[in-house]
Design a protein around this motif. Structure first.
Motif, mmCIF file in Angstrom:
data_model
loop_
_atom_site.group_PDB
_atom_site.id
_atom_site.type_symbol
_atom_site.label_atom_id
_atom_site.label_comp_id
_atom_site.label_asym_id
_atom_site.label_seq_id
_atom_site.Cartn_x
_atom_site.Cartn_y
_atom_site.Cartn_z
ATOM 1 N N ASP A 111 22.591 -12.872 15.581
ATOM 2 C CA ASP A 111 23.796 -13.075 16.363
ATOM 3 C C ASP A 111 24.563 -11.754 16.499
ATOM 4 O OD1 ASP A 111 25.698 -14.470 17.810
ATOM 5 O OD2 ASP A 111 26.801 -15.090 16.040
ATOM 6 N N GLU A 112 24.814 -11.101 15.370
ATOM 7 C CA GLU A 112 25.511 -9.814 15.391
ATOM 8 C C GLU A 112 24.678 -8.731 16.062
ATOM 9 O OE1 GLU A 112 28.667 -8.621 14.660
ATOM 10 O OE2 GLU A 112 28.971 -10.768 14.744
ATOM 11 N N GLY A 113 23.352 -8.838 15.940
ATOM 12 C CA GLY A 113 22.473 -7.838 16.535
ATOM 13 C C GLY A 113 22.624 -7.774 18.044
ATOM 14 N N VAL A 114 22.701 -8.927 18.692
ATOM 15 C CA VAL A 114 22.851 -8.972 20.146
ATOM 16 C C VAL A 114 24.216 -8.405 20.537
ATOM 17 C CG1 VAL A 114 22.761 -10.417 22.217
ATOM 18 C CG2 VAL A 114 21.363 -11.011 20.236
ATOM 19 N N ARG A 115 25.219 -8.757 19.759
ATOM 20 C CA ARG A 115 26.566 -8.248 20.028
ATOM 21 C C ARG A 115 26.601 -6.720 19.901
ATOM 22 N NH1 ARG A 115 30.074 -12.069 19.344
ATOM 23 N NH2 ARG A 115 29.197 -12.722 17.370
ATOM 24 N N GLU A 116 25.895 -6.184 18.900
ATOM 25 C CA GLU A 116 25.836 -4.735 18.697
ATOM 26 C C GLU A 116 25.121 -4.054 19.868
ATOM 27 O OE1 GLU A 116 26.565 -1.088 17.213
ATOM 28 O OE2 GLU A 116 27.422 -2.958 16.474
ATOM 29 N N LEU A 117 24.025 -4.661 20.348
ATOM 30 C CA LEU A 117 23.321 -4.109 21.516
ATOM 31 C C LEU A 117 24.241 -4.060 22.723
ATOM 32 C CD1 LEU A 117 19.895 -5.951 21.200
ATOM 33 C CD2 LEU A 117 20.290 -3.506 20.892
ATOM 34 N N GLN A 118 24.986 -5.142 22.927
ATOM 35 C CA GLN A 118 25.915 -5.202 24.061
ATOM 36 C C GLN A 118 26.982 -4.124 23.935
ATOM 37 O OE1 GLN A 118 26.612 -5.897 26.918
ATOM 38 N NE2 GLN A 118 28.815 -5.716 26.947
ATOM 39 N N LYS A 119 27.495 -3.927 22.715
ATOM 40 C CA LYS A 119 28.533 -2.922 22.494
ATOM 41 C C LYS A 119 27.995 -1.525 22.833
ATOM 42 C CE LYS A 119 30.125 -2.883 18.325
ATOM 43 N NZ LYS A 119 30.846 -3.090 17.073
ATOM 44 N N ARG A 120 26.783 -1.245 22.432
ATOM 45 C CA ARG A 120 26.193 0.065 22.721
ATOM 46 C C ARG A 120 25.977 0.261 24.219
ATOM 47 N NH1 ARG A 120 22.264 1.866 17.830
ATOM 48 N NH2 ARG A 120 23.705 1.274 16.186
ATOM 49 N N LEU A 121 25.533 -0.799 24.894
ATOM 50 C CA LEU A 121 25.337 -0.716 26.342
ATOM 51 C C LEU A 121 26.678 -0.473 27.041
ATOM 52 C CD1 LEU A 121 23.258 -0.939 28.650
ATOM 53 C CD2 LEU A 121 23.734 -3.394 28.689
ATOM 54 N N GLU A 176 10.273 -10.576 29.010
ATOM 55 C CA GLU A 176 10.753 -11.962 29.012
ATOM 56 C C GLU A 176 10.892 -12.546 27.615
ATOM 57 O OE1 GLU A 176 9.028 -14.574 31.873
ATOM 58 O OE2 GLU A 176 9.096 -13.050 33.441
ATOM 59 N N GLU A 177 10.035 -12.126 26.695
ATOM 60 C CA GLU A 177 10.128 -12.611 25.316
ATOM 61 C C GLU A 177 11.431 -12.121 24.668
ATOM 62 O OE1 GLU A 177 7.540 -11.937 21.341
ATOM 63 O OE2 GLU A 177 6.381 -12.442 23.142
ATOM 64 N N MET A 178 11.735 -10.840 24.851
ATOM 65 C CA MET A 178 12.976 -10.275 24.309
ATOM 66 C C MET A 178 14.186 -10.914 24.980
ATOM 67 S SD MET A 178 14.668 -8.269 22.327
ATOM 68 C CE MET A 178 13.667 -6.936 21.688
ATOM 69 N N GLN A 179 14.118 -11.061 26.288
ATOM 70 C CA GLN A 179 15.205 -11.683 27.047
ATOM 71 C C GLN A 179 15.507 -13.070 26.490
ATOM 72 O OE1 GLN A 179 14.770 -13.983 31.026
ATOM 73 N NE2 GLN A 179 14.544 -11.804 31.469
ATOM 74 N N GLN A 180 14.467 -13.858 26.259
ATOM 75 C CA GLN A 180 14.641 -15.220 25.748
ATOM 76 C C GLN A 180 15.221 -15.203 24.343
ATOM 77 O OE1 GLN A 180 14.052 -17.830 27.952
ATOM 78 N NE2 GLN A 180 15.303 -18.830 26.422
ATOM 79 N N ARG A 181 14.766 -14.262 23.525
ATOM 80 C CA ARG A 181 15.277 -14.159 22.158
ATOM 81 C C ARG A 181 16.767 -13.834 22.157
ATOM 82 N NH1 ARG A 181 12.021 -10.194 18.870
ATOM 83 N NH2 ARG A 181 13.822 -9.144 18.047
ATOM 84 N N LEU A 182 17.173 -12.882 23.002
ATOM 85 C CA LEU A 182 18.588 -12.522 23.095
ATOM 86 C C LEU A 182 19.414 -13.698 23.608
ATOM 87 C CD1 LEU A 182 18.257 -8.941 24.631
ATOM 88 C CD2 LEU A 182 18.733 -9.517 22.242
ATOM 89 N N LEU A 183 18.888 -14.374 24.605
ATOM 90 C CA LEU A 183 19.574 -15.521 25.197
ATOM 91 C C LEU A 183 19.740 -16.648 24.168
ATOM 92 C CD1 LEU A 183 20.741 -16.911 27.715
ATOM 93 C CD2 LEU A 183 18.409 -17.539 28.342
ATOM 94 N N ASP A 184 18.684 -16.910 23.400
ATOM 95 C CA ASP A 184 18.748 -17.978 22.390
ATOM 96 C C ASP A 184 19.660 -17.610 21.225
ATOM 97 O OD1 ASP A 184 16.974 -19.471 23.896
ATOM 98 O OD2 ASP A 184 15.224 -18.938 22.688
ATOM 99 N N THR A 185 19.654 -16.333 20.852
ATOM 100 C CA THR A 185 20.410 -15.888 19.684
ATOM 101 C C THR A 185 21.906 -15.849 19.950
ATOM 102 O OG1 THR A 185 18.531 -14.552 19.005
ATOM 103 C CG2 THR A 185 20.624 -14.028 17.984
ATOM 104 N N GLU A 191 22.006 -18.343 35.195
ATOM 105 C CA GLU A 191 21.295 -19.166 34.210
ATOM 106 C C GLU A 191 22.039 -19.201 32.868
ATOM 107 O OE1 GLU A 191 17.260 -18.581 31.639
ATOM 108 O OE2 GLU A 191 17.112 -18.126 33.779
ATOM 109 N N VAL A 192 22.487 -18.060 32.403
ATOM 110 C CA VAL A 192 23.175 -18.014 31.115
ATOM 111 C C VAL A 192 24.552 -18.661 31.214
ATOM 112 C CG1 VAL A 192 24.205 -15.694 31.266
ATOM 113 C CG2 VAL A 192 23.560 -16.585 29.054
ATOM 114 N N GLU A 193 25.224 -18.531 32.351
ATOM 115 C CA GLU A 193 26.505 -19.218 32.567
ATOM 116 C C GLU A 193 26.321 -20.723 32.451
ATOM 117 O OE1 GLU A 193 30.160 -18.761 33.656
ATOM 118 O OE2 GLU A 193 29.397 -17.252 32.282
#
Length: 94
Positions: A1-11, A40-49, A86-88
């Motif tokens: 959960d925090e990992g995705v947030r950290e990626l977003q912050k860096r972007l 697509e695998e990474m995308q799905q993982r980020l979306l699910d997490t 889709e995510v919305e």
């Protein structure tokens, strides 16, 4: 959960650096898009997490393109717009 947030912050910081210094090469956004969106695998993982952070990530890519910091294909932009919708829907429980 925090990992995705950290990626977003860096972007988001990368886009901020583009705005203030104009020093971010196009390939930085292209590479990030390749890793997090085109895979697509990474995308799905980020979306699910963490769907909220993933939505923010997609928004940042679209914003970077809209502000002229990132040049990419029209197909890429359309994919990002579809992912945003889709995510919305997922966040709103549709």
């Amino acid at each position: 959960d925090e990992g995705v947030r950290e990626l977003q912050k860096r972007l988001r910081n990368t886009m901020g650096w583009s705005a203030t210094a104009g020093e971010v090469d196009n390939f930085v956004f292209e590479d990030a898009n390749g890793v997090f969106i085109e895979d697509e695998e990474m995308q799905q993982r980020l979306l699910d997490t963490n769907p909220n952070a993933f939505r923010d990530m997609v928004t940042t890519f679209l914003e970077a393109n809209g502000r002229g910091y990132w040049e990419t294909s029209e197909e890429n932009i359309e994919r990002l717009q579809e992912l945003y919708a889709e995510v919305e829907d997922r966040i709103e429980g549709i």
